[in-house]
Write a protein that holds these residues in place. Structure first.
Motif, PDB file in Angstrom:
ATOM      1  N   ILE A 166      57.106  40.752  43.561  1.00 56.15           N
ATOM      2  CA  ILE A 166      57.373  42.059  42.955  1.00 56.15           C
ATOM      3  C   ILE A 166      58.249  41.890  41.713  1.00 56.15           C
ATOM      4  CG2 ILE A 166      58.499  44.286  43.300  1.00 56.15           C
ATOM      5  CD1 ILE A 166      57.748  43.990  46.322  1.00 56.15           C
ATOM      6  N   ILE A 167      59.293  41.084  41.841  1.00 55.77           N
ATOM      7  CA  ILE A 167      60.187  40.845  40.704  1.00 55.77           C
ATOM      8  C   ILE A 167      59.428  40.191  39.560  1.00 55.77           C
ATOM      9  CG2 ILE A 167      62.195  39.506  39.956  1.00 55.77           C
ATOM     10  CD1 ILE A 167      63.313  39.943  42.837  1.00 55.77           C
ATOM     11  N   ALA A 168      58.615  39.192  39.875  1.00 58.15           N
ATOM     12  CA  ALA A 168      57.856  38.495  38.834  1.00 58.15           C
ATOM     13  C   ALA A 168      56.886  39.421  38.118  1.00 58.15           C
ATOM     14  CB  ALA A 168      57.111  37.309  39.438  1.00 58.15           C
ATOM     15  N   SER A 169      56.390  40.444  38.818  1.00 56.15           N
ATOM     16  CA  SER A 169      55.419  41.351  38.204  1.00 56.15           C
ATOM     17  C   SER A 169      56.023  42.120  37.031  1.00 56.15           C
ATOM     18  CB  SER A 169      54.871  42.342  39.239  1.00 56.15           C
ATOM     19  OG  SER A 169      55.811  43.369  39.550  1.00 56.15           O
ATOM     20  N   ALA A 170      57.357  42.272  37.034  1.00 56.73           N
ATOM     21  CA  ALA A 170      58.014  42.984  35.941  1.00 56.73           C
ATOM     22  C   ALA A 170      57.939  42.208  34.636  1.00 56.73           C
ATOM     23  CB  ALA A 170      59.469  43.276  36.294  1.00 56.73           C
ATOM     24  N   ASP A 171      57.645  40.900  34.723  1.00 58.50           N
ATOM     25  CA  ASP A 171      57.504  40.071  33.522  1.00 58.50           C
ATOM     26  C   ASP A 171      56.079  40.072  32.985  1.00 58.50           C
ATOM     27  OD1 ASP A 171      60.186  39.227  33.464  1.00 58.50           O
ATOM     28  OD2 ASP A 171      59.779  37.692  34.972  1.00 58.50           O
ATOM     29  N   GLN A 172      55.144  40.596  33.753  1.00 56.98           N
ATOM     30  CA  GLN A 172      53.754  40.589  33.327  1.00 56.98           C
ATOM     31  C   GLN A 172      53.492  41.671  32.287  1.00 56.98           C
ATOM     32  OE1 GLN A 172      52.198  39.984  37.808  1.00 56.98           O
ATOM     33  NE2 GLN A 172      50.545  40.100  36.303  1.00 56.98           N
ATOM     34  N   SER A 173      52.729  41.330  31.304  1.00 56.61           N
ATOM     35  CA  SER A 173      52.326  42.292  30.278  1.00 56.61           C
ATOM     36  C   SER A 173      50.839  42.067  29.998  1.00 56.61           C
ATOM     37  CB  SER A 173      53.137  42.078  28.996  1.00 56.61           C
ATOM     38  OG  SER A 173      52.828  43.053  28.034  1.00 56.61           O
ATOM     39  N   ALA A 174      50.020  43.055  30.274  1.00 50.10           N
ATOM     40  CA  ALA A 174      50.375  44.381  30.764  1.00 50.10           C
ATOM     41  C   ALA A 174      50.722  44.344  32.264  1.00 50.10           C
ATOM     42  CB  ALA A 174      49.202  45.326  30.557  1.00 50.10           C
ATOM     43  N   ALA A 175      51.420  45.407  32.688  1.00 49.89           N
ATOM     44  CA  ALA A 175      51.799  45.493  34.095  1.00 49.89           C
ATOM     45  C   ALA A 175      50.557  45.572  34.969  1.00 49.89           C
ATOM     46  CB  ALA A 175      52.654  46.736  34.317  1.00 49.89           C
ATOM     47  N   PRO A 176      50.547  44.854  36.106  1.00 47.86           N
ATOM     48  CA  PRO A 176      49.421  45.016  37.030  1.00 47.86           C
ATOM     49  C   PRO A 176      49.404  46.423  37.602  1.00 47.86           C
ATOM     50  CG  PRO A 176      51.178  43.747  38.059  1.00 47.86           C
ATOM     51  CD  PRO A 176      51.574  43.936  36.630  1.00 47.86           C
ATOM     52  N   LYS A 177      48.248  47.056  37.607  1.00 48.75           N
ATOM     53  CA  LYS A 177      48.171  48.408  38.169  1.00 48.75           C
ATOM     54  C   LYS A 177      48.410  48.387  39.673  1.00 48.75           C
ATOM     55  CE  LYS A 177      45.341  50.682  34.675  1.00 48.75           C
ATOM     56  NZ  LYS A 177      45.490  49.640  33.656  1.00 48.75           N
ATOM     57  N   ARG A 178      47.943  47.342  40.323  1.00 46.98           N
ATOM     58  CA  ARG A 178      48.176  47.159  41.751  1.00 46.98           C
ATOM     59  C   ARG A 178      48.555  45.715  42.004  1.00 46.98           C
ATOM     60  NH1 ARG A 178      45.100  51.697  42.314  1.00 46.98           N
ATOM     61  NH2 ARG A 178      45.800  53.057  44.004  1.00 46.98           N
ATOM     62  N   LEU A 179      49.482  45.512  42.914  1.00 43.62           N
ATOM     63  CA  LEU A 179      49.935  44.185  43.291  1.00 43.62           C
ATOM     64  C   LEU A 179      49.686  44.023  44.784  1.00 43.62           C
ATOM     65  CD1 LEU A 179      51.408  41.616  42.276  1.00 43.62           C
ATOM     66  CD2 LEU A 179      53.554  42.718  42.963  1.00 43.62           C
ATOM     67  N   VAL A 180      48.705  43.201  45.125  1.00 42.17           N
ATOM     68  CA  VAL A 180      48.304  43.011  46.522  1.00 42.17           C
ATOM     69  C   VAL A 180      49.096  41.849  47.109  1.00 42.17           C
ATOM     70  CG1 VAL A 180      46.378  42.555  48.086  1.00 42.17           C
ATOM     71  CG2 VAL A 180      45.997  43.873  45.986  1.00 42.17           C
ATOM     72  N   LEU A 181      49.819  42.103  48.193  1.00 47.90           N
ATOM     73  CA  LEU A 181      50.683  41.100  48.805  1.00 47.90           C
ATOM     74  C   LEU A 181      50.283  40.880  50.255  1.00 47.90           C
ATOM     75  CD1 LEU A 181      54.171  42.293  47.459  1.00 47.90           C
ATOM     76  CD2 LEU A 181      52.610  40.631  46.441  1.00 47.90           C
ATOM     77  N   GLY A 182      49.749  39.707  50.527  1.00 40.43           N
ATOM     78  CA  GLY A 182      49.369  39.362  51.896  1.00 40.43           C
ATOM     79  C   GLY A 182      47.871  39.247  52.063  1.00 40.43           C
ATOM     80  N   SER A 183      47.453  38.231  52.812  1.00 35.25           N
ATOM     81  CA  SER A 183      46.023  38.057  53.064  1.00 35.25           C
ATOM     82  C   SER A 183      45.463  39.211  53.881  1.00 35.25           C
ATOM     83  CB  SER A 183      45.775  36.733  53.794  1.00 35.25           C
ATOM     84  OG  SER A 183      46.492  36.679  55.025  1.00 35.25           O
ATOM     85  N   ASP A 184      46.277  39.790  54.765  1.00 28.67           N
ATOM     86  CA  ASP A 184      45.808  40.933  55.541  1.00 28.67           C
ATOM     87  C   ASP A 184      45.607  42.144  54.638  1.00 28.67           C
ATOM     88  OD1 ASP A 184      48.555  41.084  55.105  1.00 28.67           O
ATOM     89  OD2 ASP A 184      49.013  41.971  57.056  1.00 28.67           O
ATOM     90  N   SER A 185      46.510  42.337  53.676  1.00 25.11           N
ATOM     91  CA  SER A 185      46.352  43.438  52.732  1.00 25.11           C
ATOM     92  C   SER A 185      45.067  43.279  51.941  1.00 25.11           C
ATOM     93  CB  SER A 185      47.550  43.498  51.785  1.00 25.11           C
ATOM     94  OG  SER A 185      47.386  44.527  50.828  1.00 25.11           O
ATOM     95  N   TYR A 186      44.817  42.079  51.429  1.00 26.32           N
ATOM     96  CA  TYR A 186      43.588  41.857  50.660  1.00 26.32           C
ATOM     97  C   TYR A 186      42.361  42.148  51.515  1.00 26.32           C
ATOM     98  CZ  TYR A 186      39.877  39.724  47.977  1.00 26.32           C
ATOM     99  OH  TYR A 186      38.692  39.528  47.301  1.00 26.32           O
ATOM    100  N   ARG A 187      42.370  41.692  52.742  1.00 27.10           N
ATOM    101  CA  ARG A 187      41.218  41.879  53.617  1.00 27.10           C
ATOM    102  C   ARG A 187      40.950  43.363  53.875  1.00 27.10           C
ATOM    103  NH1 ARG A 187      43.108  39.145  57.260  1.00 27.10           N
ATOM    104  NH2 ARG A 187      43.738  40.658  58.843  1.00 27.10           N
ATOM    105  N   PHE A 188      41.997  44.106  54.217  1.00 29.83           N
ATOM    106  CA  PHE A 188      41.825  45.531  54.499  1.00 29.83           C
ATOM    107  C   PHE A 188      41.412  46.306  53.248  1.00 29.83           C
ATOM    108  CE2 PHE A 188      44.917  44.765  58.118  1.00 29.83           C
ATOM    109  CZ  PHE A 188      43.980  44.958  59.113  1.00 29.83           C
TER     110      PHE A 188
END
Length: 274
Positions: A227-249
């Motif tokens: 989450i912290i690293a995402s603040a350095d991304q440009s452009a910002a990711p619209k969604r940040l998926v965390l976890g293999s279970d999250s990706y699967r669902f």
């Protein structure tokens, strides 16, 4: 060095984010509902850690605290809507009071924190808003209908706001964590009083959600770091998926929804004027 405003820093992702941010030298303006719950961090980091008491269901207080944070710290680069909790039980099992409170916290609370921060972010020429959601903001399970309602609602709000404020240099990221080994399942999970009619229904699957014998997959420290690293991304990711279970669902739910829509491509236009 960045300055972050984070709601609900006493436990869970809020605590993880705060510890990592302070440890790397950033400033954190954190809110808590229980006075003294982050005294150890206050003693260790002093003026680097600004703390205020806040219940996000109190809209006037939200505005006061957000205004004070920006006023006293001069600039806030990242606003993190983290405060929230879970509510499990079939729609018929939960009480009116439980419905009102979870929507006031998870949905309206994040809406009002965002609304309070936007004038300041516009005035300073930009910033980042990070909304902590869940894969349950896009996918659903029986027995969590009101929790899903709060998360689907805040995701729709944040998507729209992201489009509204992009011209001002303000970017929005929605975080979609899977299960994580935080206190959420044990301290931040509310349950409805079971009704016998639902004992053998799919909704009953959530009744053991607080079972400590079934640990979650996600490492909260790694999730916070992402989450912290995402603040350095440009452009910002619209969604940040965390976890293999999250990706699967998420993948399964979105694929099913797209298939349902695609199947109606030929019939959708039948209701248009000739």
């Amino acid at each position: 060095m960045r300055t972050w405003f984070v709601t609900g820093v006493n436990s869970g992702f809020g605590r993880q984010l705060t510890e990592q941010l302070l440890g790397r030298g950033d400033r954190v303006a954190g809110t808590v509902r229980r006075a003294g719950s982050v005294r150890d961090l206050q003693d260790k980091y002093g003026d680097q850690f600004w703390v205020a008491h806040l219940d996000v269901t109190d809209t006037p207080a939200v505005r006061v605290v957000v205004d004070r944070a920006f006023g006293e710290l001069g600039r806030v680069d990242v606003v993190v809507n983290n405060a929230g909790y879970g509510l499990f039980g079939a729609a018929e099992e939960v009480t009116d009071e439980q419905i009102d409170h979870i929507l006031a916290t998870n949905l309206v609370g994040s809406i009002q924190v965002t609304r309070a921060a936007l004038p300041h972010l516009r005035a300073q020429g930009g910033g980042r808003i990070i909304q902590i959601s869940t894969y349950g903001g896009q996918a659903t399970n029986p027995g969590a209908s009101l929790y899903h309602a709060s998360k689907w609602g805040i995701e729709g709000f944040m998507e729209s706001v992201g489009k509204e404020v992009a011209p001002f240099g303000i970017e929005v990221t929605i975080v979609e964590p899977g299960g994580a080994r935080t206190e959420f399942r044990f301290d931040s999970l509310h349950t409805a009083t079971p009704m016998p009619a639902y004992d053998a229904s799919p909704a009953a699957m959530t009744r053991g959600a607080d079972d400590r014998g079934r640990p979650s997959l996600g490492d909260p420290a790694r999730m916070a770091a992402r989450i912290i690293a995402s603040a350095d991304q440009s452009a910002a990711p619209k969604r940040l998926v965390l976890g293999s279970d999250s990706y699967r669902f998420l993948h399964a739910a979105l694929s099913e929804r797209l298939a349902d829509v695609t199947a109606q491509q030929e019939t959708a236009g039948l209701t248009d004027f000739a």
